[in-house]
Design a protein around this motif. Structure first.
Motif, PDB file in Angstrom:
ATOM      1  N   LYS A 100       1.291  -1.306  -0.389  1.00 19.01           N
ATOM      2  CA  LYS A 100       0.229   0.097   0.128  1.00 19.01           C
ATOM      3  C   LYS A 100       0.984   1.174   0.042  1.00 19.01           C
ATOM      4  O   LYS A 100       1.728   1.567   1.352  1.00 19.01           O
ATOM      5  CB  LYS A 100      -1.170   0.320   1.267  1.00 19.01           C
ATOM      6  CG  LYS A 100      -1.921   1.114   1.158  1.00 19.01           C
ATOM      7  CD  LYS A 100      -2.905   1.491   2.062  1.00 19.01           C
ATOM      8  CE  LYS A 100      -3.921   2.328   3.019  1.00 19.01           C
ATOM      9  NZ  LYS A 100      -4.327   2.416   3.666  1.00 19.01           N
ATOM     10  N   LEU A 102       2.072   4.927   1.051  1.00 16.10           N
ATOM     11  CA  LEU A 102       1.203   5.939   1.822  1.00 16.10           C
ATOM     12  C   LEU A 102       2.114   7.252   1.087  1.00 16.10           C
ATOM     13  O   LEU A 102       1.813   8.334   1.411  1.00 16.10           O
ATOM     14  CB  LEU A 102       1.783   5.380   3.254  1.00 16.10           C
ATOM     15  CG  LEU A 102       1.758   4.305   3.972  1.00 16.10           C
ATOM     16  CD1 LEU A 102       2.301   3.843   5.384  1.00 16.10           C
ATOM     17  CD2 LEU A 102       0.016   3.905   4.305  1.00 16.10           C
ATOM     18  N   HIS A 129       6.498   5.774   0.450  1.00 14.51           N
ATOM     19  CA  HIS A 129       6.700   5.158   1.779  1.00 14.51           C
ATOM     20  C   HIS A 129       5.863   4.251   1.476  1.00 14.51           C
ATOM     21  O   HIS A 129       4.445   4.568   0.991  1.00 14.51           O
ATOM     22  CB  HIS A 129       5.947   6.362   3.228  1.00 14.51           C
ATOM     23  CG  HIS A 129       5.225   6.437   3.615  1.00 14.51           C
ATOM     24  ND1 HIS A 129       4.892   7.088   4.508  1.00 14.51           N
ATOM     25  CD2 HIS A 129       6.183   5.885   4.784  1.00 14.51           C
ATOM     26  CE1 HIS A 129       4.571   6.822   5.932  1.00 14.51           C
ATOM     27  NE2 HIS A 129       5.364   5.554   5.600  1.00 14.51           N
ATOM     28  N   ARG A 130       5.844   3.202   1.983  1.00 16.99           N
ATOM     29  CA  ARG A 130       5.302   2.032   1.603  1.00 16.99           C
ATOM     30  C   ARG A 130       4.455   1.510   2.974  1.00 16.99           C
ATOM     31  O   ARG A 130       5.845   0.796   3.299  1.00 16.99           O
ATOM     32  CB  ARG A 130       5.769   0.976   0.219  1.00 16.99           C
ATOM     33  CG  ARG A 130       6.212   1.789  -0.852  1.00 16.99           C
ATOM     34  CD  ARG A 130       6.447   1.382  -1.091  1.00 16.99           C
ATOM     35  NE  ARG A 130       7.901   0.673  -1.373  1.00 16.99           N
ATOM     36  CZ  ARG A 130       8.608  -0.067  -1.764  1.00 16.99           C
ATOM     37  NH1 ARG A 130       7.940  -1.149  -2.857  1.00 16.99           N
ATOM     38  NH2 ARG A 130      10.177  -0.299  -1.663  1.00 16.99           N
ATOM     39  N   LEU A 131       3.656   0.441   2.867  1.00 20.35           N
ATOM     40  CA  LEU A 131       2.849  -0.264   3.920  1.00 20.35           C
ATOM     41  C   LEU A 131       3.245  -2.127   3.265  1.00 20.35           C
ATOM     42  O   LEU A 131       2.649  -1.654   2.365  1.00 20.35           O
ATOM     43  CB  LEU A 131       1.618   0.321   4.467  1.00 20.35           C
ATOM     44  CG  LEU A 131       0.882  -0.498   5.494  1.00 20.35           C
ATOM     45  CD1 LEU A 131       2.310  -1.149   6.659  1.00 20.35           C
ATOM     46  CD2 LEU A 131      -0.205  -0.482   5.646  1.00 20.35           C
ATOM     47  N   ARG A 132       4.228  -2.950   3.544  1.00 20.80           N
ATOM     48  CA  ARG A 132       4.096  -3.914   3.320  1.00 20.80           C
ATOM     49  C   ARG A 132       3.258  -5.016   3.566  1.00 20.80           C
ATOM     50  O   ARG A 132       3.716  -5.322   4.262  1.00 20.80           O
ATOM     51  CB  ARG A 132       5.607  -4.515   2.790  1.00 20.80           C
ATOM     52  CG  ARG A 132       7.026  -3.997   2.790  1.00 20.80           C
ATOM     53  CD  ARG A 132       6.244  -2.760   1.066  1.00 20.80           C
ATOM     54  NE  ARG A 132       6.587  -3.969   0.332  1.00 20.80           N
ATOM     55  CZ  ARG A 132       6.640  -4.273  -0.573  1.00 20.80           C
ATOM     56  NH1 ARG A 132       8.344  -3.477  -0.749  1.00 20.80           N
ATOM     57  NH2 ARG A 132       7.037  -4.836  -1.584  1.00 20.80           N
ATOM     58  N   PRO A 138      -0.182  -7.233   7.305  1.00 22.90           N
ATOM     59  CA  PRO A 138       0.976  -5.654   7.384  1.00 22.90           C
ATOM     60  C   PRO A 138       2.080  -6.282   8.227  1.00 22.90           C
ATOM     61  O   PRO A 138       1.769  -6.983   9.693  1.00 22.90           O
ATOM     62  CB  PRO A 138       0.124  -5.053   8.441  1.00 22.90           C
ATOM     63  CG  PRO A 138      -1.045  -4.992   9.102  1.00 22.90           C
ATOM     64  CD  PRO A 138      -1.532  -6.430   8.242  1.00 22.90           C
ATOM     65  N   VAL A 141       6.742  -1.486   7.722  1.00 24.67           N
ATOM     66  CA  VAL A 141       6.009  -0.165   7.431  1.00 24.67           C
ATOM     67  C   VAL A 141       7.935   0.317   6.541  1.00 24.67           C
ATOM     68  O   VAL A 141       8.969   0.312   7.457  1.00 24.67           O
ATOM     69  CB  VAL A 141       6.209   1.032   8.259  1.00 24.67           C
ATOM     70  CG1 VAL A 141       5.742   2.339   7.708  1.00 24.67           C
ATOM     71  CG2 VAL A 141       4.827   0.131   8.550  1.00 24.67           C
ATOM     72  N   GLU A 142       8.156   0.862   5.040  1.00 24.36           N
ATOM     73  CA  GLU A 142       9.516   1.385   4.533  1.00 24.36           C
ATOM     74  C   GLU A 142       9.601   2.265   3.951  1.00 24.36           C
ATOM     75  O   GLU A 142       8.712   2.740   3.437  1.00 24.36           O
ATOM     76  CB  GLU A 142      10.327   0.101   3.264  1.00 24.36           C
ATOM     77  CG  GLU A 142       9.678  -1.491   3.851  1.00 24.36           C
ATOM     78  CD  GLU A 142      10.791  -2.114   2.959  1.00 24.36           C
ATOM     79  OE1 GLU A 142      10.583  -3.063   3.107  1.00 24.36           O
ATOM     80  OE2 GLU A 142       9.884  -1.707   1.841  1.00 24.36           O
ATOM     81  N   GLU A 190       3.183   3.859  13.339  1.00 22.96           N
ATOM     82  CA  GLU A 190       3.660   2.829  12.738  1.00 22.96           C
ATOM     83  C   GLU A 190       3.245   1.899  13.406  1.00 22.96           C
ATOM     84  O   GLU A 190       2.377   0.101  12.756  1.00 22.96           O
ATOM     85  CB  GLU A 190       5.719   1.914  13.371  1.00 22.96           C
ATOM     86  CG  GLU A 190       6.268   2.844  12.409  1.00 22.96           C
ATOM     87  CD  GLU A 190       7.381   2.856  13.354  1.00 22.96           C
ATOM     88  OE1 GLU A 190       8.534   3.392  12.193  1.00 22.96           O
ATOM     89  OE2 GLU A 190       7.502   2.817  14.234  1.00 22.96           O
ATOM     90  N   LEU A 193      -0.326   1.047  11.311  1.00 23.20           N
ATOM     91  CA  LEU A 193      -0.012   0.660  10.609  1.00 23.20           C
ATOM     92  C   LEU A 193      -0.203  -0.803  10.127  1.00 23.20           C
ATOM     93  O   LEU A 193      -0.364  -1.430   9.620  1.00 23.20           O
ATOM     94  CB  LEU A 193       0.721   1.876   9.270  1.00 23.20           C
ATOM     95  CG  LEU A 193       0.297   3.021   8.728  1.00 23.20           C
ATOM     96  CD1 LEU A 193       2.334   3.479   8.347  1.00 23.20           C
ATOM     97  CD2 LEU A 193      -0.674   2.860   8.053  1.00 23.20           C
ATOM     98  N   LEU A 194       0.835  -1.348  11.722  1.00 25.59           N
ATOM     99  CA  LEU A 194       1.150  -2.670  12.211  1.00 25.59           C
ATOM    100  C   LEU A 194       0.126  -3.175  12.435  1.00 25.59           C
ATOM    101  O   LEU A 194       0.365  -4.778  12.858  1.00 25.59           O
ATOM    102  CB  LEU A 194       2.323  -2.716  12.414  1.00 25.59           C
ATOM    103  CG  LEU A 194       3.000  -1.816  11.193  1.00 25.59           C
ATOM    104  CD1 LEU A 194       5.021  -2.233  12.154  1.00 25.59           C
ATOM    105  CD2 LEU A 194       3.700  -2.855  10.216  1.00 25.59           C
TER     106      LEU A 194
END
Ligand code: GLP
Length: 238
Positions: A100, A102, A129-132, A138, A141-142, A190, A193-194
């Protein structure tokens, strides 16, 4: 003092019993015995049972599901310390990687990013900025930065689902790099998101990746430590 030691021993007994159960009779998704059953079996208070369960939740061996109870967690993903992409790592584990986005855009390099990417301060860099996700769960977060001058049109078709596949099509897939791994706590964003609680442990992994002698990526990620084990091959020093 003596009673403190007894409580600690009881706590360890409950914890070790549940750990062994999760690794033998029970498999992922199975419920663990109820708090009451554990209290009776070990002659301990609910608080002691909760502490033992808490420790195993932090270790990623059990998971609490709101309103349903406590279950054996799915096995951890063993993340190999090597220069693989997220997509490659998850595919190797038989999981499906997805992303996803971000945030994505071209920004001016701040001094630390410029230094890591060997570009001048203020040069254009691509920021992602990505959610993997792995199998829709999830995982990390990168933030990644890449030198825009070396990657013309990188964002033209949207953010590629795999950055390293895109780099490969340009003959720029990194061939060496360095990762640093630190223990950390998820910050508020974080954690959300996670889908873990704020302050829960994460693995902070930063990477500098190179193609030949040129830096191609600098990245900083927070991985769920309840879902990851780092796997590091070790050998005797020469
Ligand atoms: C890992 C690395 C990141 C890198 C990513 C590329 O997660 N830690 O630094 O950006 O792989 O993965 P993908 O090619 O799936 O985008």
């Amino acid at each position: 003092m003596l009673s403190l030691r007894r409580t600690t021993l009881k706590y360890l007994q409950v914890r070790d019993y549940l750990r062994a159960l999760a690794g033998s009779e029970l498999t992922a998704g199975d419920p663990v015995p109820s708090e009451r059953a554990l209290c009776e079996r070990f002659g301990v208070s609910r608080m002691t049972v909760r502490q033992a369960v808490d420790a195993l939740v932090v270790d990623g061996i059990l998971e609490r599901v709101q309103g349903r109870g406590t279950f054996v967690a799915p096995p951890k993903v063993d993340l190999q310390v090597r220069l693989a992409s997220f997509t490659e790592e998850m595919t190797r584990r038989g999981m499906t990687a997805s992303v996803k986005v971000l945030g994505a855009g071209i920004v001016e390099a701040e001094p630390d990013i410029a230094e890591a990417l060997q570009v001048a301060v203020g040069d254009d860099v691509i920021h992602l900025h990505r959610l993997r996700f792995a199998d829709d769960e999830p995982m990390a977060v990168e933030h990644s930065w890449l030198p825009a001058l070396r990657l013309p049109g990188f964002l033209d078709g949207g953010v590629p689902s795999s950055v390293y596949v895109d780099l490969g099509t340009r003959g720029l897939v990194p061939d060496w790099g360095e990762d640093t791994i630190d223990a950390g706590e998820a910050d508020h964003d974080e954690a959300e998101l996670l889908t873990i609680g704020p302050g829960k442990p994460v693995l902070r992994i930063t990477r500098r990746a190179f193609t030949g002698d040129q830096a191609i990526e600098y990245a900083s990620a927070a991985y769920r430590s309840d879902r990851y084990t780092l796997w590091v091959p070790v050998s005797r020093p020469n």
